[in-house]
Each structure stands twice: as C-alpha cells, then as structure tokens.
Design a protein around this motif. Structure first.
Motif, PDB file in Angstrom:
ATOM      1  N   MET A   1       0.850  -0.991  -0.176  1.00 58.07           N
ATOM      2  CA  MET A   1      -0.140  -0.072  -0.108  1.00 58.07           C
ATOM      3  C   MET A   1       0.844   1.203  -0.076  1.00 58.07           C
ATOM      4  O   MET A   1       1.633   1.193   0.729  1.00 58.07           O
ATOM      5  N   SER A   2       0.593   2.138  -0.949  1.00 62.37           N
ATOM      6  CA  SER A   2       1.413   3.354  -0.890  1.00 62.37           C
ATOM      7  C   SER A   2       1.297   4.212   0.261  1.00 62.37           C
ATOM      8  O   SER A   2       0.064   4.006   1.109  1.00 62.37           O
ATOM      9  N   GLY A   3       1.929   5.055   0.580  1.00 63.24           N
ATOM     10  CA  GLY A   3       2.117   6.073   1.676  1.00 63.24           C
ATOM     11  C   GLY A   3       0.718   7.052   1.384  1.00 63.24           C
ATOM     12  O   GLY A   3      -0.182   7.423   2.347  1.00 63.24           O
ATOM     13  N   THR A   4       0.524   7.363   0.246  1.00 63.69           N
ATOM     14  CA  THR A   4      -0.472   8.160  -0.227  1.00 63.69           C
ATOM     15  C   THR A   4      -2.060   7.268   0.345  1.00 63.69           C
ATOM     16  O   THR A   4      -3.065   7.992   0.757  1.00 63.69           O
ATOM     17  N   ASP A   5      -2.068   5.789  -0.214  1.00 66.28           N
ATOM     18  CA  ASP A   5      -3.297   5.266  -0.196  1.00 66.28           C
ATOM     19  C   ASP A   5      -3.390   5.198   1.518  1.00 66.28           C
ATOM     20  O   ASP A   5      -4.522   5.244   1.884  1.00 66.28           O
ATOM     21  N   PHE A   6      -2.326   4.935   2.186  1.00 65.21           N
ATOM     22  CA  PHE A   6      -2.653   4.680   3.571  1.00 65.21           C
ATOM     23  C   PHE A   6      -2.849   5.947   4.363  1.00 65.21           C
ATOM     24  O   PHE A   6      -3.977   6.001   5.051  1.00 65.21           O
ATOM     25  N   GLN A   7      -2.319   7.201   3.848  1.00 63.65           N
ATOM     26  CA  GLN A   7      -2.861   8.322   4.500  1.00 63.65           C
ATOM     27  C   GLN A   7      -4.229   8.913   4.351  1.00 63.65           C
ATOM     28  O   GLN A   7      -5.018   9.146   5.003  1.00 63.65           O
ATOM     29  N   ARG A  85      -3.630  -1.331  -2.717  1.00 66.05           N
ATOM     30  CA  ARG A  85      -2.281  -1.185  -3.084  1.00 66.05           C
ATOM     31  C   ARG A  85      -2.210  -0.548  -4.204  1.00 66.05           C
ATOM     32  O   ARG A  85      -2.483  -1.221  -5.561  1.00 66.05           O
ATOM     33  N   SER A  86      -1.567   0.636  -4.498  1.00 63.18           N
ATOM     34  CA  SER A  86      -1.670   1.219  -5.829  1.00 63.18           C
ATOM     35  C   SER A  86      -0.616   0.749  -6.727  1.00 63.18           C
ATOM     36  O   SER A  86       0.401   0.269  -6.131  1.00 63.18           O
ATOM     37  N   TRP A  87      -1.017   0.809  -8.044  1.00 64.93           N
ATOM     38  CA  TRP A  87       0.136   0.097  -9.107  1.00 64.93           C
ATOM     39  C   TRP A  87       1.358   1.035  -9.057  1.00 64.93           C
ATOM     40  O   TRP A  87       2.255   0.744  -9.194  1.00 64.93           O
ATOM     41  N   ARG A  88       1.003   2.460  -8.935  1.00 68.34           N
ATOM     42  CA  ARG A  88       2.198   3.223  -8.909  1.00 68.34           C
ATOM     43  C   ARG A  88       3.033   2.998  -8.003  1.00 68.34           C
ATOM     44  O   ARG A  88       4.503   2.784  -8.033  1.00 68.34           O
ATOM     45  N   ARG A  89       2.893   2.473  -6.541  1.00 67.44           N
ATOM     46  CA  ARG A  89       3.723   2.205  -5.691  1.00 67.44           C
ATOM     47  C   ARG A  89       4.444   0.817  -5.982  1.00 67.44           C
ATOM     48  O   ARG A  89       5.552   0.576  -5.773  1.00 67.44           O
ATOM     49  N   GLN A  90       3.716  -0.172  -6.322  1.00 63.80           N
ATOM     50  CA  GLN A  90       4.009  -1.579  -6.697  1.00 63.80           C
ATOM     51  C   GLN A  90       4.993  -1.889  -7.622  1.00 63.80           C
ATOM     52  O   GLN A  90       5.740  -2.497  -7.629  1.00 63.80           O
TER      53      GLN A  90
END
Length: 281
Positions: A1-7, A85-90
């Motif tokens: 999960m990206s920081g943006t998603d988590f926040q 879990r964003s694709w951008r982060r993964q």
C-alpha cells in the motif's frame, strides 16, 4: 500500500471518528476530558495524523455512546495496511517485484481460483504473451521496463501448476479467447497453451460461452486464494480483501458464474473454434 493510499485511509477513519464525536454532541475538548487524553491526541486522530490503537477505538466509541461501532472501526484500521495497493507504488521499480509476490502467494495456497473476463490469467500465459502484457503495462503506467525479469518470474510461478498438492480452478469468460492485444501467431500459441492445460490433473479450466445464460454477468476478474484472500485488480490499484464477508461475496460470484461454464472436451472445442478462426497453421 502506498503512503498516499495509507494516509487517505487514515484520514477517512479520522473523519468517521469526528462524525461519532459530533453525533454525541461533544466538542473535541469535551471528548478529551471524558477520555482523560490530551486534546492534541483527539485532534491528531480526527485529522489522520496518528493511527489509533484498538484501545483508542474502543474508548472513543464508548465515550461517544456508540459501543456497537467498535468492530467497524477496528476493521477500518486493519484495512489501512492491506486493502488498497496502488500500482504506482507496487511497480515503482518495475514488474518483477509484484511477480515475486505472486510466487509467494501461490506457494502459500492449496486452492487457487481465478476469474478473468478479458485476458488470459498470468498462470496460464505463454512467455511471448506475458512479454506483450508487461510491455503494454510498462508503457501505460510509465514504469521501468524490466520485462525479461518479469517474464522469468511469471514462468517460475507457473511451476506450481505441476505441484500435486495444489489445485487451480480457472473460469474464463469467452471474450478472453477473442481479445487480441498481441500478434496473431502469439495469440494462436496462447490458445494452444490453453488447449493443453485442460489435460493437467491439477488444473480445472472452465469457459463461459458468450451465448450462455448467466445468473449474473461478470463485471471484472478476481482471484481467491484458499478462503483467506481475494485480490481484485483495477486500473489504479489492487484490492487485497481478507475479511470474511468479502471472501464469501466473491465465492458467491464464483459459484454463480461457474454454473454457466463448460469443461473438458466442450471447453477444448470452444477454444479450438477461436483458434481455427485465426487462420494460422
């Protein structure tokens, strides 16, 4: 999960906590006094600047006079780390890392069930088809092109298909056979691969014909790992769903679609007709 998603998830939880406080007719200061907390803690939790503990959630719900929402709030916290879990982060370093993750999940699973409505599942892709998929994804998502490493990882994951202790059950909506995002020879070889898979002891491949009566039309693909995890892919994210209600819902979707599927020789004939229409020897 990206920081943006988590926040974003933490902020949504904070908004829910603020809603509960407001419904109770309490100011932030009054709630803090009732809980014996510093007012700054109430503020941080409401604005998503701090992740609440299970004890914090229980205390908040009881102080707001709504103890029945404790389970909901705890589920929200659990979902912060696992759901989106964003694709951008993964894919920040390319596709290989996500493929390695897929190898690990498959290794930990005895029964894997996959539904696809427009493309061949990764576990059944030929290397050439997989290469095309990764190249297109890298271009679309503007991520590093580690195509060779990603293809090798995907092929390694397919070794699990020959493990006698595992079972794989695939449901493909017929458009999967017709959707062509690669050359005709690559598509033909991929259909040949599907024909061969029908005979594997560990694999059950069902095709849902276009003309079949459906109890419910499939809206998207998804994967069920034993009865512990469902993975759903969207354009921007993957959803990793582990709560019992979600697993049950996707199992029902699976069961309803399975009622319209054909198997064995019927499935092979359907694949064969599409293969013959390509006109490749």
């Amino acid at each position: 999960m990206s920081g943006t998603d988590f926040q974003s998830g933490r902020e949504a939880l904070g908004a829910r906590l603020r809603e509960l406080r407001t419904e109770a007719g309490l100011s932030g200061k009054e709630l803090a006094q009732r809980l014996g907390w510093p007012a700054s803690k109430v503020s941080r939790l409401q604005t998503g600047k701090q992740t609440p503990s299970a004890g914090d959630l229980e205390a908040w719900a009881h102080a707001a006079g709504q103890p029945e929402v404790v389970a909901e709030l705890k589920a929200r916290v659990a979902g912060l780390e696992t759901t989106y879990r964003s694709w951008r982060r993964q894919l920040v370093a390319g596709h290989r890392a996500r493929q390695e993750q897929g190898i690990a999940e498959t290794a930990a699973t005895r029964l894997t069930r996959g539904v696809e409505v427009v493309r061949v599942p990764g576990l059944l892709q030929t290397p050439e088809y997989a290469r095309n998929v990764f190249e297109q994804n890298a271009e679309f998502r503007q991520t590093p092109r580690d195509v060779d490493a990603a293809v090798r990882a995907r092929v390694r994951r397919q070794e699990a298909l020959y493990d006698p202790d595992k079972t794989f059950h695939f449901l493909l909506y017929e458009p999967v056979l017709h959707t062509r995002t690669c050359s005709v020879p690559v598509q033909a070889a991929q259909l040949d691969r599907l024909m061969g898979v029908v005979g594997l002891d560990t694999v059950r491949l069902g095709i849902v014909p276009l003309g079949a009566r459906l109890r419910r039309a499939p809206s998207h693909g998804f994967w069920i790992y034993d009865r512990r995890l469902v993975i759903v892919e969207t354009v921007s994210t993957e959803m990793w769903l582990e709560d019992e209600a979600s697993v049950r819902l996707y199992e029902r979707s699976w069961e309803w679609l399975e009622q319209s599927a054909v198997y064995g020789e019927q499935a092979q004939r359907l694949i064969g007709r599409v293969r013959a229409a390509l006109g490749v020897v």
